[in-house]
Scaffold this motif. Structure first.
Motif, short mmCIF file in Angstrom:
data_model
loop_
_atom_site.label_atom_id
_atom_site.label_comp_id
_atom_site.label_asym_id
_atom_site.label_seq_id
_atom_site.Cartn_x
_atom_site.Cartn_y
_atom_site.Cartn_z
N UNK A 26 0.82 -1.22 0.00
CA UNK A 26 0.00 0.00 0.00
C UNK A 26 0.86 1.27 0.00
N UNK A 27 2.00 1.20 -0.68
CA UNK A 27 2.89 2.38 -0.75
C UNK A 27 2.41 3.36 -1.80
N UNK A 28 2.20 2.87 -3.01
CA UNK A 28 1.71 3.77 -4.06
C UNK A 28 2.79 4.45 -4.86
N UNK A 29 4.08 4.09 -4.65
CA UNK A 29 5.11 4.58 -5.55
C UNK A 29 4.90 3.97 -6.92
N UNK A 30 5.09 4.77 -7.95
CA UNK A 30 4.91 4.26 -9.30
C UNK A 30 6.00 4.73 -10.23
N UNK A 31 6.44 3.86 -11.13
CA UNK A 31 7.41 4.26 -12.16
C UNK A 31 6.80 4.12 -13.55
N UNK A 32 5.47 4.25 -13.58
CA UNK A 32 4.71 4.32 -14.84
C UNK A 32 3.80 5.53 -14.79
N UNK A 33 3.40 6.03 -15.94
CA UNK A 33 2.36 7.05 -15.98
C UNK A 33 1.02 6.39 -15.68
N UNK A 34 0.13 7.11 -15.05
CA UNK A 34 -1.12 6.53 -14.54
C UNK A 34 -1.90 5.77 -15.61
N UNK A 35 -2.04 6.34 -16.80
CA UNK A 35 -2.87 5.72 -17.83
C UNK A 35 -2.23 4.49 -18.46
N UNK A 36 -0.92 4.25 -18.20
CA UNK A 36 -0.28 3.07 -18.75
C UNK A 36 -0.86 1.78 -18.19
N UNK A 37 -1.35 1.83 -16.95
CA UNK A 37 -1.99 0.64 -16.37
C UNK A 37 -3.19 0.21 -17.23
N UNK A 38 -3.95 1.21 -17.67
CA UNK A 38 -5.15 0.92 -18.46
C UNK A 38 -4.84 0.64 -19.93
N UNK A 39 -3.93 1.40 -20.50
CA UNK A 39 -3.70 1.32 -21.95
C UNK A 39 -2.67 0.26 -22.34
N UNK A 40 -1.73 -0.08 -21.45
CA UNK A 40 -0.66 -1.02 -21.79
C UNK A 40 -0.80 -2.37 -21.08
N UNK A 41 -1.14 -2.34 -19.80
CA UNK A 41 -1.12 -3.57 -19.02
C UNK A 41 -2.26 -4.53 -19.38
N UNK A 42 -3.43 -3.99 -19.64
CA UNK A 42 -4.58 -4.86 -19.90
C UNK A 42 -5.33 -5.19 -18.62
N UNK A 43 -6.44 -5.88 -18.76
CA UNK A 43 -7.37 -6.09 -17.64
C UNK A 43 -6.82 -6.99 -16.53
N UNK A 44 -6.22 -8.12 -16.91
CA UNK A 44 -5.81 -9.10 -15.90
C UNK A 44 -4.77 -8.54 -14.92
N UNK A 45 -3.68 -7.93 -15.37
CA UNK A 45 -2.72 -7.35 -14.42
C UNK A 45 -3.34 -6.27 -13.53
N UNK A 46 -4.28 -5.50 -14.09
CA UNK A 46 -4.96 -4.48 -13.29
C UNK A 46 -5.79 -5.12 -12.17
N UNK A 47 -6.47 -6.24 -12.48
CA UNK A 47 -7.22 -6.98 -11.47
C UNK A 47 -6.27 -7.49 -10.38
#
Length: 511
Positions: free
Chosen positions: A331-352
């Motif tokens: 629950x740290x929340x540090x990120x080394x990606x831009x926020x929208x990359x989770x939605x546009x690059x990762x796809x549904x399963x990794x986000x779940x």
């Protein structure tokens, strides 16, 4: 008449301790005042001078109204819970004043949002122009998340000399229950001793690493200090808008990963290891639960990202995939990606997978959020116990235990409590998801953001912004607050508040 007098006495004793907590937290504004003075940030200096005067004045007034009852009224559970929950609300308003005066937020609500995000070690933010923020205000942001990780009540208890009778009730009201030593005041001091030692070591390591990757010494020091404060407190705040991506350094990422994993562990576990009991790391039900769930989620996330061709090599999968999974799980929340990359690059399963990690969270009595590895461990332990009972003869009574610093008998009350808290977190998460979809955001994105604020994580998929609906800002503040204090003390405050309003209303009707 007697009942009215008793209620008034309750109100006064709560005032005294709330005032004490306010005084302790407000005095921390002296640090950004000093920083602003040294670096000649005159506007920020004035903002903090005004803010500290407002906060200290209110603290003095509250303490004064209750000082005559502090030695006469015994502190009860309801007092402790209400002191903790009401202190957080009042301090959120007071600590938002420097934000508002700085002009870096679009409204006072946005300022309160960022303060609650800091106190709850969440890390989502609405502040504007972060890359050009004054050093004093940046220092204040990270002090809030560092202190919030340990707890403002814990801070106050550390300096409390008198009036410690019933202090444990305030301590529990802040979402902690580990008694490292029998005396709760000494427990609070041990928590702070552990945190300060790590602060010195961690800041030094990040400072050296910052200079190694090309930063100027002074800049490297403050970046190291701010990043460690957030990593240790599993807070997610960073001095730059790109967060950890700003540093473009695998060494910086590795250090922060180590610090936020350590920060997500129970303070009682830290103390046990410090006392020489290193085997506790492997025997403890929380660490076992954390490493099992982290391993499973990391494996499936890495597998999907590799098979989908999102990242072409193991180093990229580790830096972009595993790093963000562990950041979510602690629950740290540090990120080394831009926020929208989770939605546009990762796809549904990794986000779940990230959503599940954020909801589980770290350890109890740590700086981490979520419904905690301890409760997950207890749920699985209870399932195993029930299966064993079914397989064994009814006449055979077996006592089931688990190891958490010491051997503890698994009791029904513990299991019910674990299930209740988990259910409350899930309800909070589903409400947040439904609210996001109501305002037109995609379901999975709404679920991601809801899991982040409910679990006090701080990763964002792009929903949290100054332009989002006011209702969502308010709900996210409430979700962060409920998630961090783990519901009970907040429910006590709501019960007393509405109970008092009801009594007043009935009295007026009778007149």
């Amino acid at each position: 008449m007697k009942k009215i007098t008793k209620n008034f006495d309750d109100f006064k004793i709560i005032n005294f301790y709330v005032g004490y907590v306010i005084m302790g937290t407000a005095s921390l504004m002296l640090i950004p005042i000093l920083i602003s003075l040294i670096f000649k940030e005159w506007s920020a200096l004035l903002d903090f001078i005004i803010s500290i005067n407002i906060a200290i004045s209110l603290g003095i007034v509250l303490m004064f109204t209750g000082k005559d009852k502090v030695d006469k009224v015994r502190l009860q559970w309801k007092h402790g819970l209400i002191i903790a929950s009401s202190s957080w609300i009042i301090l959120t308003l007071l600590c938002a004043v420097p934000y508002e005066l700085s002009g870096n937020t679009t409204s006072f609500l946005d300022a309160c949002f960022d303060v609650m995000s800091g106190f709850t070690t969440t890390g989502v933010l609405l502040i504007q122009n972060l890359d050009h923020l004054s050093l004093g205000l940046n220092m204040w942001r990270h002090i809030l998340t560092f202190v919030g990780g340990q707890g403002m009540v814990v801070l106050a208890l550390s300096f409390m000399v008198n009036h410690t009778l019933g202090a444990y009730k305030m301590y529990v009201g802040e979402g902690k229950d580990a008694e490292i030593v029998p005396n709760v005041k000494n427990t609070a001091r041990i928590i702070w001793k552990i945190s300060i030692v790590y602060l010195i070591v961690g800041t030094t390591m990040l400072w050296i690493n910052g200079m190694f990757i090309g930063m100027q010494p002074v800049s490297a020091f403050f970046h190291g200090l701010f990043i460690f404060m957030s990593a240790w407190s599993t807070g997610g705040f960073a001095p730059m808008s790109q967060n950890i991506l700003y540093y473009h350094s695998i060494s910086y990422e590795l250090l922060t990963m180590i610090f936020f994993v350590i920060g997500s562990l129970n303070f009682a576990l830290h103390y046990a290891v410090w006392q020489g009991n290193k085997k506790e790391i492997f025997r403890n039900i929380e660490t076992q639960s954390f490493f099992i769930t982290a391993l499973i989620i990391s494996f499936f996330t890495a597998l999907k990202l590799t098979n989908s061709g999102v990242y072409s090599n193991g180093i990229s999968v580790f830096r972009k995939g595993i790093y963000n999974v562990l950041s979510a799980h602690t629950t740290t929340g540090f990120g080394n990606l831009y926020a929208r990359q989770f939605a546009t690059e990762w796809g549904d399963f990794p986000v779940v997978m990230l959503i599940i990690a954020m909801l589980i969270g770290g350890s109890a009595c740590s700086t981490a959020g979520g419904f905690k590895g301890l409760r997950v461990g207890l749920v699985f332990k209870s399932i195993i116990a029930e299966v064993n009972k079914l397989l064994n003869s009814d006449r055979k009574i077996k006592v089931f235990k688990f190891h958490h610093i010491k051997e503890i008998i698994l009791e029904d009350a513990m299991v019910k409590s674990a299930y209740l808290i988990i259910i409350l977190y899930i309800i909070l998460f589903f409400i947040g998801t439904a609210l996001g979809t109501y305002y037109g955001y995609p379901v999975l994105s709404s679920a991601f953001e809801a899991a982040s604020v409910t679990g006090n994580v701080g990763l964002s998929i792009g929903i949290t912004a100054p332009t989002m609906p006011t209702a969502m800002k308010v709900y996210y503040i409430i979700a962060m607050y409920l998630g961090r204090l783990e519901f009970i003390s907040v429910f006590a405050l709501i019960g007393v508040t509405f109970g008092g309003i009801k009594k007043l209303w009935l009295r007026l009707l009778k007149q």
